[in-house]
Design a protein around this motif. Structure first.
Motif, PDB file in Angstrom:
ATOM      1  N   ILE A   1       0.709  -1.247  -0.069  1.00  0.00           N
ATOM      2  CA  ILE A   1      -0.023  -0.099  -0.141  1.00  0.00           C
ATOM      3  C   ILE A   1       0.709   1.072  -0.023  1.00  0.00           C
ATOM      4  O   ILE A   1       2.329   1.142   0.746  1.00  0.00           O
ATOM      5  N   THR A   2       0.568   2.122  -0.261  1.00  0.00           N
ATOM      6  CA  THR A   2       1.383   3.423  -1.018  1.00  0.00           C
ATOM      7  C   THR A   2       0.393   4.503  -0.421  1.00  0.00           C
ATOM      8  O   THR A   2      -0.440   4.874  -0.801  1.00  0.00           O
ATOM      9  N   VAL A   3       0.968   5.552   0.100  1.00  0.00           N
ATOM     10  CA  VAL A   3       0.535   7.251   1.028  1.00  0.00           C
ATOM     11  C   VAL A   3       0.584   7.857  -0.388  1.00  0.00           C
ATOM     12  O   VAL A   3       1.845   8.294  -0.632  1.00  0.00           O
ATOM     13  N   VAL A   4       0.080   8.314  -0.512  1.00  0.00           N
ATOM     14  CA  VAL A   4       0.171   9.370  -1.577  1.00  0.00           C
ATOM     15  C   VAL A   4       0.202  10.546  -1.501  1.00  0.00           C
ATOM     16  O   VAL A   4       1.069  11.856  -2.313  1.00  0.00           O
ATOM     17  N   ALA A   5       0.064  11.004  -0.903  1.00  0.00           N
ATOM     18  CA  ALA A   5      -0.236  12.569   0.420  1.00  0.00           C
ATOM     19  C   ALA A   5      -0.773  12.737   2.198  1.00  0.00           C
ATOM     20  O   ALA A   5      -1.423  11.176   2.342  1.00  0.00           O
ATOM     21  N   GLN A   6      -0.959  13.383   2.831  1.00  0.00           N
ATOM     22  CA  GLN A   6      -1.173  13.635   3.801  1.00  0.00           C
ATOM     23  C   GLN A   6      -1.376  14.815   3.702  1.00  0.00           C
ATOM     24  O   GLN A   6      -0.793  15.400   3.136  1.00  0.00           O
ATOM     25  N   GLN A   7      -1.605  15.467   4.872  1.00  0.00           N
ATOM     26  CA  GLN A   7      -2.362  16.830   5.851  1.00  0.00           C
ATOM     27  C   GLN A   7      -2.551  16.872   6.852  1.00  0.00           C
ATOM     28  O   GLN A   7      -3.549  15.695   7.544  1.00  0.00           O
ATOM     29  N   VAL A   8      -2.389  17.408   7.341  1.00  0.00           N
ATOM     30  CA  VAL A   8      -2.453  17.430   9.400  1.00  0.00           C
ATOM     31  C   VAL A   8      -2.423  18.970   9.550  1.00  0.00           C
ATOM     32  O   VAL A   8      -1.767  19.640   8.981  1.00  0.00           O
TER      33      VAL A   8
ATOM     34  N   ALA B   1       1.776  24.820  12.445  1.00  0.00           N
ATOM     35  CA  ALA B   1       0.126  25.011  12.396  1.00  0.00           C
ATOM     36  C   ALA B   1      -0.263  23.935  11.473  1.00  0.00           C
ATOM     37  O   ALA B   1      -1.699  23.743  12.017  1.00  0.00           O
ATOM     38  N   ALA B   2       0.440  23.838  10.431  1.00  0.00           N
ATOM     39  CA  ALA B   2      -0.720  22.866   9.375  1.00  0.00           C
ATOM     40  C   ALA B   2       0.622  22.416   8.540  1.00  0.00           C
ATOM     41  O   ALA B   2       1.110  23.357   8.247  1.00  0.00           O
ATOM     42  N   GLN B   3       0.689  21.213   7.510  1.00  0.00           N
ATOM     43  CA  GLN B   3       1.148  21.044   6.757  1.00  0.00           C
ATOM     44  C   GLN B   3       0.672  19.566   5.837  1.00  0.00           C
ATOM     45  O   GLN B   3      -0.360  18.791   5.843  1.00  0.00           O
ATOM     46  N   GLN B   4       1.224  20.398   4.613  1.00  0.00           N
ATOM     47  CA  GLN B   4       0.683  19.464   3.832  1.00  0.00           C
ATOM     48  C   GLN B   4       2.145  18.826   2.878  1.00  0.00           C
ATOM     49  O   GLN B   4       2.761  18.553   2.686  1.00  0.00           O
ATOM     50  N   ILE B   5       1.816  16.914   2.135  1.00  0.00           N
ATOM     51  CA  ILE B   5       2.624  16.426   1.254  1.00  0.00           C
ATOM     52  C   ILE B   5       2.210  15.732   0.484  1.00  0.00           C
ATOM     53  O   ILE B   5       1.260  14.731   0.916  1.00  0.00           O
ATOM     54  N   GLU B   6       3.217  15.951  -0.748  1.00  0.00           N
ATOM     55  CA  GLU B   6       3.018  14.916  -1.776  1.00  0.00           C
ATOM     56  C   GLU B   6       3.863  13.923  -2.012  1.00  0.00           C
ATOM     57  O   GLU B   6       5.275  14.602  -2.097  1.00  0.00           O
ATOM     58  N   TYR B   7       3.360  12.499  -2.627  1.00  0.00           N
ATOM     59  CA  TYR B   7       4.192  11.746  -2.565  1.00  0.00           C
ATOM     60  C   TYR B   7       4.295  11.586  -3.705  1.00  0.00           C
ATOM     61  O   TYR B   7       3.520  11.195  -4.743  1.00  0.00           O
TER      62      TYR B   7
ATOM     63  N   GLU C   1       7.471  25.621   1.248  1.00  0.00           N
ATOM     64  CA  GLU C   1       7.342  25.406   0.337  1.00  0.00           C
ATOM     65  C   GLU C   1       8.691  24.318   0.567  1.00  0.00           C
ATOM     66  O   GLU C   1       9.896  25.216   0.175  1.00  0.00           O
ATOM     67  N   VAL C   2       8.823  22.525   0.034  1.00  0.00           N
ATOM     68  CA  VAL C   2       9.730  22.025   0.387  1.00  0.00           C
ATOM     69  C   VAL C   2       9.732  20.846  -1.184  1.00  0.00           C
ATOM     70  O   VAL C   2       9.533  20.243  -0.477  1.00  0.00           O
ATOM     71  N   GLN C   3      10.630  21.088  -1.718  1.00  0.00           N
ATOM     72  CA  GLN C   3      10.562  19.822  -2.844  1.00  0.00           C
ATOM     73  C   GLN C   3      12.174  18.375  -3.013  1.00  0.00           C
ATOM     74  O   GLN C   3      13.748  19.521  -2.034  1.00  0.00           O
ATOM     75  N   ILE C   4      12.175  17.598  -3.006  1.00  0.00           N
ATOM     76  CA  ILE C   4      13.367  16.130  -2.493  1.00  0.00           C
ATOM     77  C   ILE C   4      12.818  16.693  -3.711  1.00  0.00           C
ATOM     78  O   ILE C   4      11.529  15.580  -4.379  1.00  0.00           O
TER      79      ILE C   4
ATOM     80  N   ARG D   1      20.722  13.027  -9.267  1.00  0.00           N
ATOM     81  CA  ARG D   1      21.381  12.623 -11.173  1.00  0.00           C
ATOM     82  C   ARG D   1      20.150  12.060 -11.743  1.00  0.00           C
ATOM     83  O   ARG D   1      20.431  12.718 -13.337  1.00  0.00           O
ATOM     84  N   LEU D   2      19.191  11.956 -11.775  1.00  0.00           N
ATOM     85  CA  LEU D   2      17.968  11.255 -12.559  1.00  0.00           C
ATOM     86  C   LEU D   2      16.660  12.771 -12.973  1.00  0.00           C
ATOM     87  O   LEU D   2      15.898  12.475 -13.709  1.00  0.00           O
ATOM     88  N   ASP D   3      16.828  13.877 -11.906  1.00  0.00           N
ATOM     89  CA  ASP D   3      15.789  14.589 -12.101  1.00  0.00           C
ATOM     90  C   ASP D   3      14.404  14.328 -11.889  1.00  0.00           C
ATOM     91  O   ASP D   3      13.531  14.755 -12.652  1.00  0.00           O
ATOM     92  N   VAL D   4      14.050  13.460 -10.655  1.00  0.00           N
ATOM     93  CA  VAL D   4      12.526  12.676 -10.278  1.00  0.00           C
ATOM     94  C   VAL D   4      12.307  13.805  -9.217  1.00  0.00           C
ATOM     95  O   VAL D   4      13.235  13.820  -8.214  1.00  0.00           O
ATOM     96  N   LEU D   5      11.049  13.904  -9.407  1.00  0.00           N
ATOM     97  CA  LEU D   5      10.935  15.107  -8.230  1.00  0.00           C
ATOM     98  C   LEU D   5       9.705  13.919  -7.360  1.00  0.00           C
ATOM     99  O   LEU D   5       9.512  12.560  -7.821  1.00  0.00           O
ATOM    100  N   HIS D   6      10.490  13.464  -6.271  1.00  0.00           N
ATOM    101  CA  HIS D   6       9.984  13.239  -5.304  1.00  0.00           C
ATOM    102  C   HIS D   6       8.896  12.561  -4.150  1.00  0.00           C
ATOM    103  O   HIS D   6       8.084  12.170  -3.504  1.00  0.00           O
ATOM    104  N   ALA D   7       8.883  13.477  -3.720  1.00  0.00           N
ATOM    105  CA  ALA D   7       7.557  14.776  -3.243  1.00  0.00           C
ATOM    106  C   ALA D   7       8.424  16.242  -2.286  1.00  0.00           C
ATOM    107  O   ALA D   7       8.953  16.706  -2.845  1.00  0.00           O
ATOM    108  N   ALA D   8       7.086  16.735  -2.400  1.00  0.00           N
ATOM    109  CA  ALA D   8       6.511  18.413  -2.656  1.00  0.00           C
ATOM    110  C   ALA D   8       6.024  18.171  -0.816  1.00  0.00           C
ATOM    111  O   ALA D   8       4.610  18.314  -0.743  1.00  0.00           O
ATOM    112  N   GLY D   9       6.242  19.544  -0.065  1.00  0.00           N
ATOM    113  CA  GLY D   9       5.832  19.598   1.121  1.00  0.00           C
ATOM    114  C   GLY D   9       5.287  20.986   1.677  1.00  0.00           C
ATOM    115  O   GLY D   9       6.643  21.809   1.082  1.00  0.00           O
TER     116      GLY D   9
END
Length: 291
Positions: free
Chosen positions: A51-58, A205-211, A239-242, A246-254
């Protein structure tokens, strides 16, 4: 509405410098509750097969503490789609609501390395837990170009790999926190925040992340880039992007909303020192939390 109730025990190590339960630890509690709920039900294959987590918000409502009552998590399903479902939570300590949250999940075929559709039996079980959707305040969204922010190398630990062979979703939230603290440490100048007993602190206060795509373990660091989306009088949105550089792949944005507070947790004005240091990476002025 049927709810699954899970009790989490606060550990001493769950505290941050302000002696609150750290914001990332809440998400770990949510994961423990979610896993317990799935394994206690008729479809443990949702975990066994992947099972994969796609996004979270708190949204953080009130601090939680070590030494008080246990953390009680009430969980239900707020949405079911063909290949995705949303788990909603209310998190309390004693009579105090401390957080509200959602997690978007998708069943994952580990062998084929892709999301799969829910079976009819899985959908029927999820429907049995159906309840209302949670409405959050909108977090700012501001377009920005790569290279606009501050870069920070993210190194992965072997212990952060989960049973599916990927970096666990909670660990990725830790990476975002690490990058955020490193950048603010540079910006704070002589401000004494972040130390035990300091009269200045930053409250999440709040955060949201997309995987976006799974992160495998490797020795070489990933790259985090941070920008300030909004800078208000007492709060800021980041906002932070990971990426894999090397491959220029976006793994997560929060995205996260931080509130500058005094020793009693009351909002206080962000110092001119911090404002000046963050101005080169600030996209717009203003803020969403009363600024």
């Amino acid at each position: 509405m049927t709810q699954y109730i899970y009790q989490a025990r606060v550990r001493w190590a769950d505290q941050d410098a302000q002696r609150h339960v750290n914001n990332v630890v809440y998400v770990d509690y949510l994961q423990e509750a979610r896993v317990d709920w799935i394994l206690d039900g008729p479809h443990p294959e949702l975990l066994n097969h992947g099972i994969t987590v796609v996004a979270q918000q708190v949204e953080y409502v009130s601090p939680a503490y070590f030494g008080g009552d246990s953390i009680i998590i009430r969980l239900w399903v707020s949405r079911v789609g063909g290949a995705r479902f949303t788990v909603a939570y209310e998190v309390s300590q004693g009579d105090t609501l401390v957080a509200r949250a959602t997690t978007d999940c998708a069943p994952y075929d580990v062998t084929a390395h892709r999301v799969r559709r829910l079976t009819a039996a899985e959908r029927a079980w999820l429907d049995d837990w159906s309840g209302p959707q949670i409405t959050f305040r909108d977090l700012p969204q501001v377009p920005w170009d790569r290279g606009s922010g501050v870069e920070y190398p993210v190194r992965v630990r072997w212990s952060e790999v989960d049973a599916c062979g990927h970096i666990n979703n909670v660990a990725i939230l830790t990476f975002l926190q690490e990058a955020r603290i490193a950048v603010l440490e540079e910006a704070r100048g002589r401000d004494g925040w972040g130390r035990p007993g300091a009269d200045i602190s930053w409250l999440v206060a709040a955060q949201q992340i997309e995987y976006r795509t799974e992160m495998p373990y490797r020795i070489e660091p990933y790259l985090a880039e941070l920008v300030v989306l909004h800078l208000g009088s007492s709060s800021m949105s980041l906002e932070v992007q990971i990426r894999d550089p090397r491959l220029d792949v976006l793994h997560a944005a929060g995205r996260v909303v931080l509130v500058c507070a005094d020793g009693q947790g009351r909002p206080r004005r962000i110092s001119d020192t911090v404002r000046a240091a963050l101005r080169p990476i600030t996209m717009t002025a203003g803020g969403p939390y009363g600024d």
